[in-house]
Design an enzyme around this catalytic site. Structure first.
Site, PDB file in Angstrom:
ATOM      1  CD  GLN A  13      -4.121  -5.086  -6.307  1.00  0.00           C
ATOM      2  OE1 GLN A  13      -4.217  -4.033  -6.888  1.00  0.00           O
ATOM      3  NE2 GLN A  13      -5.323  -5.571  -5.937  1.00  0.00           N
ATOM      4  CG  PHE A  14      -3.404  -5.273   1.253  1.00  0.00           C
ATOM      5  CD1 PHE A  14      -3.927  -6.375   1.824  1.00  0.00           C
ATOM      6  CD2 PHE A  14      -4.128  -4.116   0.704  1.00  0.00           C
ATOM      7  CE1 PHE A  14      -5.418  -6.258   1.975  1.00  0.00           C
ATOM      8  CE2 PHE A  14      -5.563  -4.012   0.961  1.00  0.00           C
ATOM      9  CZ  PHE A  14      -6.086  -5.267   1.706  1.00  0.00           C
ATOM     10  CB  THR A  15      -5.610  -8.009  -2.331  1.00  0.00           C
ATOM     11  OG1 THR A  15      -5.411  -7.331  -3.751  1.00  0.00           O
ATOM     12  CG2 THR A  15      -6.178  -7.141  -1.528  1.00  0.00           C
TER      13      THR A  15
END
Length: 140
Positions: A73-75
């Protein structure tokens, strides 16, 4: 690394109408990687997730053999302090992040955990039924 760890009754990840990872009664881990993370950071985070006493009776996944679903989950490194459009500059690029996410998964498995995953760089549908709800942010 940054991880959001949630207790779930069930969770699953679907890509292109196919379930690629699913668990019952365990932990959902949304995992973000930043530029300064290393293999050692991945090992430390895996240990913390596995031994995190967030389950019933202050027990951990290591204590009860609870499965773990890890979703990249890069966000989690989105920064919206300067407006409404988040900046993703704190997130590591995919070629750096993917091996570190894999290292976390491999370390969890080496510790005896049953681990399912999402699919890196895919458009995923992540479903979860939270228990508690209990959610912990690990920020290394």
């Amino acid at each position: 690394m940054r991880a959001v760890v949630q207790t779930v009754g069930r969770a699953r990840v679907t890509v292109d109408d196919a379930v690629v990872g699913a668990i019952d009664d365990g932990l959902l881990v949304l995992l973000g990687v930043t530029h300064s993370d290393t293999a050692q950071t991945a090992l430390t985070l895996a240990r913390k997730v596995h031994e995190l006493r967030i389950l019933d009776g202050e027990r951990s996944a290591a204590d009860v053999g609870a499965p773990i679903l890890v979703v990249s989950q890069f966000t989690l490194y989105g920064d919206a302090r300067k407006g409404r459009r988040p900046s993703w500059t704190a997130a590591a690029p995919a070629e750096v992040a993917e091996p570190l996410v894999t290292a976390v998964v491999e370390e969890l498995r080496a510790r005896g955990a049953k681990v399912e995953t999402g699919r890196f760089r895919a458009q995923m549908l992540v479903e979860s039924v939270n228990v508690g709800p209990r959610t912990v942010l690990l920020d290394l």
